[in-house]
Design a protein around this motif. Structure first.
Motif, PDB file in Angstrom:
ATOM      1  N   GLY A  39      -1.722   1.012   7.174  1.00 25.45           N
ATOM      2  CA  GLY A  39      -1.284   1.074   5.783  1.00 25.45           C
ATOM      3  C   GLY A  39       0.064   1.756   5.690  1.00 25.45           C
ATOM      4  O   GLY A  39       0.872   1.666   6.608  1.00 25.45           O
ATOM      5  N   ASP A  40       0.275   2.485   4.607  1.00 24.13           N
ATOM      6  CA  ASP A  40       1.574   3.130   4.433  1.00 24.13           C
ATOM      7  C   ASP A  40       1.561   4.615   4.774  1.00 24.13           C
ATOM      8  O   ASP A  40       2.563   5.295   4.640  1.00 24.13           O
ATOM      9  CB  ASP A  40       2.106   2.912   3.019  1.00 24.13           C
ATOM     10  CG  ASP A  40       1.131   3.362   1.947  1.00 24.13           C
ATOM     11  OD1 ASP A  40       0.149   4.050   2.296  1.00 24.13           O
ATOM     12  OD2 ASP A  40       1.342   3.033   0.774  1.00 24.13           O
ATOM     13  N   GLY A  41       0.410   5.122   5.212  1.00 23.75           N
ATOM     14  CA  GLY A  41       0.342   6.486   5.729  1.00 23.75           C
ATOM     15  C   GLY A  41       0.255   7.593   4.706  1.00 23.75           C
ATOM     16  O   GLY A  41       0.339   8.761   5.064  1.00 23.75           O
ATOM     17  N   ASP A  42       0.057   7.248   3.434  1.00 16.42           N
ATOM     18  CA  ASP A  42       0.062   8.298   2.413  1.00 16.42           C
ATOM     19  C   ASP A  42      -1.327   8.655   1.889  1.00 16.42           C
ATOM     20  O   ASP A  42      -1.445   9.403   0.925  1.00 16.42           O
ATOM     21  CB  ASP A  42       0.966   7.900   1.243  1.00 16.42           C
ATOM     22  CG  ASP A  42       0.428   6.713   0.453  1.00 16.42           C
ATOM     23  OD1 ASP A  42      -0.537   6.065   0.905  1.00 16.42           O
ATOM     24  OD2 ASP A  42       0.988   6.427  -0.626  1.00 16.42           O
ATOM     25  N   PRO A  91      -1.812   8.842  -9.236  1.00 21.04           N
ATOM     26  CA  PRO A  91      -1.620   7.539  -9.870  1.00 21.04           C
ATOM     27  C   PRO A  91      -1.339   6.384  -8.897  1.00 21.04           C
ATOM     28  O   PRO A  91      -0.754   5.382  -9.281  1.00 21.04           O
ATOM     29  CB  PRO A  91      -0.419   7.800 -10.789  1.00 21.04           C
ATOM     30  CG  PRO A  91       0.362   8.861 -10.103  1.00 21.04           C
ATOM     31  CD  PRO A  91      -0.658   9.724  -9.413  1.00 21.04           C
ATOM     32  N   SER A  92      -1.768   6.521  -7.653  1.00 24.54           N
ATOM     33  CA  SER A  92      -1.598   5.452  -6.664  1.00 24.54           C
ATOM     34  C   SER A  92      -2.758   4.460  -6.763  1.00 24.54           C
ATOM     35  O   SER A  92      -3.700   4.667  -7.532  1.00 24.54           O
ATOM     36  CB  SER A  92      -1.587   6.058  -5.259  1.00 24.54           C
ATOM     37  OG  SER A  92      -2.865   6.633  -4.993  1.00 24.54           O
ATOM     38  N   THR A  93      -2.713   3.418  -5.962  1.00 27.48           N
ATOM     39  CA  THR A  93      -3.788   2.421  -5.968  1.00 27.48           C
ATOM     40  C   THR A  93      -5.130   3.060  -5.636  1.00 27.48           C
ATOM     41  O   THR A  93      -6.110   2.876  -6.356  1.00 27.48           O
ATOM     42  CB  THR A  93      -3.487   1.287  -4.959  1.00 27.48           C
ATOM     43  OG1 THR A  93      -2.238   0.686  -5.315  1.00 27.48           O
ATOM     44  CG2 THR A  93      -4.585   0.246  -4.966  1.00 27.48           C
ATOM     45  N   PHE A  94      -5.177   3.824  -4.550  1.00 31.67           N
ATOM     46  CA  PHE A  94      -6.449   4.431  -4.150  1.00 31.67           C
ATOM     47  C   PHE A  94      -6.898   5.463  -5.167  1.00 31.67           C
ATOM     48  O   PHE A  94      -8.084   5.556  -5.491  1.00 31.67           O
ATOM     49  CB  PHE A  94      -6.345   5.054  -2.751  1.00 31.67           C
ATOM     50  CG  PHE A  94      -7.687   5.420  -2.192  1.00 31.67           C
ATOM     51  CD1 PHE A  94      -8.475   4.476  -1.560  1.00 31.67           C
ATOM     52  CD2 PHE A  94      -8.187   6.709  -2.321  1.00 31.67           C
ATOM     53  CE1 PHE A  94      -9.730   4.798  -1.056  1.00 31.67           C
ATOM     54  CE2 PHE A  94      -9.438   7.044  -1.820  1.00 31.67           C
ATOM     55  CZ  PHE A  94     -10.216   6.083  -1.186  1.00 31.67           C
ATOM     56  N   GLU A 139      -4.655  10.266   6.826  1.00 30.98           N
ATOM     57  CA  GLU A 139      -3.259   9.918   7.047  1.00 30.98           C
ATOM     58  C   GLU A 139      -3.090   9.170   8.371  1.00 30.98           C
ATOM     59  O   GLU A 139      -2.366   8.181   8.449  1.00 30.98           O
ATOM     60  CB  GLU A 139      -2.420  11.196   7.051  1.00 30.98           C
ATOM     61  CG  GLU A 139      -0.935  10.951   7.184  1.00 30.98           C
ATOM     62  CD  GLU A 139      -0.137  12.241   7.088  1.00 30.98           C
ATOM     63  OE1 GLU A 139       0.881  12.326   7.786  1.00 30.98           O
ATOM     64  OE2 GLU A 139      -0.531  13.141   6.333  1.00 30.98           O
ATOM     65  N   GLU A 140      -3.789   9.645   9.397  1.00 36.29           N
ATOM     66  CA  GLU A 140      -3.717   9.002  10.720  1.00 36.29           C
ATOM     67  C   GLU A 140      -4.199   7.552  10.644  1.00 36.29           C
ATOM     68  O   GLU A 140      -3.531   6.637  11.130  1.00 36.29           O
ATOM     69  CB  GLU A 140      -4.581   9.796  11.707  1.00 36.29           C
ATOM     70  CG  GLU A 140      -4.695   9.184  13.076  1.00 36.29           C
ATOM     71  CD  GLU A 140      -5.749   9.891  13.931  1.00 36.29           C
ATOM     72  OE1 GLU A 140      -6.319   9.230  14.799  1.00 36.29           O
ATOM     73  OE2 GLU A 140      -6.004  11.095  13.709  1.00 36.29           O
ATOM     74  N   LYS A 186      -8.479  -7.719   4.030  1.00 31.88           N
ATOM     75  CA  LYS A 186      -7.983  -8.715   3.084  1.00 31.88           C
ATOM     76  C   LYS A 186      -7.166  -8.092   1.970  1.00 31.88           C
ATOM     77  O   LYS A 186      -6.584  -8.801   1.161  1.00 31.88           O
ATOM     78  CB  LYS A 186      -9.158  -9.485   2.475  1.00 31.88           C
ATOM     79  CG  LYS A 186      -9.946 -10.275   3.490  1.00 31.88           C
ATOM     80  CD  LYS A 186     -10.990 -11.136   2.839  1.00 31.88           C
ATOM     81  CE  LYS A 186     -11.719 -11.927   3.914  1.00 31.88           C
ATOM     82  NZ  LYS A 186     -12.720 -12.816   3.388  1.00 31.88           N
ATOM     83  N   HIS A 187      -7.138  -6.768   1.908  1.00 36.02           N
ATOM     84  CA  HIS A 187      -6.497  -6.081   0.785  1.00 36.02           C
ATOM     85  C   HIS A 187      -5.479  -5.065   1.273  1.00 36.02           C
ATOM     86  O   HIS A 187      -5.568  -4.554   2.381  1.00 36.02           O
ATOM     87  CB  HIS A 187      -7.550  -5.377  -0.082  1.00 36.02           C
ATOM     88  CG  HIS A 187      -8.566  -6.315  -0.635  1.00 36.02           C
ATOM     89  ND1 HIS A 187      -8.352  -7.053  -1.762  1.00 36.02           N
ATOM     90  CD2 HIS A 187      -9.801  -6.671  -0.183  1.00 36.02           C
ATOM     91  CE1 HIS A 187      -9.402  -7.818  -2.003  1.00 36.02           C
ATOM     92  NE2 HIS A 187     -10.297  -7.595  -1.059  1.00 36.02           N
ATOM     93  N   GLY A 188      -4.541  -4.737   0.402  1.00 36.13           N
ATOM     94  CA  GLY A 188      -3.559  -3.704   0.684  1.00 36.13           C
ATOM     95  C   GLY A 188      -2.658  -4.058   1.858  1.00 36.13           C
ATOM     96  O   GLY A 188      -2.596  -5.195   2.310  1.00 36.13           O
TER      97      GLY A 188
END
Length: 195
Positions: free
Chosen positions: A30-33, A72-75, A23-24, A165-167
């Motif tokens: 990123g979005d922290g999730d 069901p997220s991207t990761f 998360e850190e 390059k991603h996310g």
């Protein structure tokens, strides 16, 4: 409980234990999730283990599907893809090291294709690839897992010098340099947990 299930439960516990760190890192670029996602992936793994039949191919496919439902997220989708693709590459042989090498190679290829990512682009692949190489170049499974954990951690550390390059990290570009990729850290933590 099978040896595979023991490793998988260690993996799930490692993901839960590493959630705060993920998360850190994800909050910085990123979005922290990612910590939450890692916990949901762990839930999927545990659910799959509880439903396992002892058929390696079927169990890896099942775990991939359970992860997909739980996270069901991207990761989560990328992690699930790794298990689904791994299921197509294993057999019922008595050589767990070769099975793991084949499974991880198929997972790498599946994740790369699904995420449209390559090595050097600051993703989880930059930790997974050196881990696979270390496993292949080791004499036995136990040594291979230990070497893979070290190689994956070094790969994760190396992502700090790469431009994303991603996310969401890709949106901030050069500002992400100096920070390790959160997804690569998930892979490193995963290998450390099972080794």
């Amino acid at each position: 409980m099978s040896e595979l299930n023991t490793y998988l439960l260690r993996l799930a516990d490692g993901l839960i234990g590493g959630a705060a760190k993920f998360e850190e890192l994800d909050s910085a670029a990123g979005d922290g999730d990612l910590g939450i996602t890692a916990g949901k992936i762990a839930e999927g793994i545990k659910s799959g283990v509880s439903l396992s039949s002892g058929d390696l191919k079927a169990d890896l496919m099942l775990i991939g599907r359970e992860i997909s439902k739980s996270a069901p997220s991207t990761f989560g989708t990328l992690f699930a893809t790794g298990f689904v693709r791994a299921s197509s590459a294993v057999d019922q042989s008595d050589n767990p090291k070769i099975n793991l090498e084949n499974a991880l190679t198929a997972a790498f290829e599946g994740i790369s294709a699904r995420g449209k990512a390559q090595l050097g682009e600051r993703t989880l692949l930059d930790a997974l690839s050196p881990a696979i190489e270390a496993l292949v170049n080791s004499s036995d499974l136990e040594t291979g897992l230990k070497n893979a954990a070290v190689a994956a951690r070094n790969g994760a550390i190396a992502t700090a010098s790469m431009a994303p390059k991603h996310g969401r990290a890709g949106w901030i570009g050069e500002r992400a340099k100096g920070l390790e990729d959160a997804g690569a850290n998930v892979v490193a933590t995963s290998f450390e947990a099972i080794s």
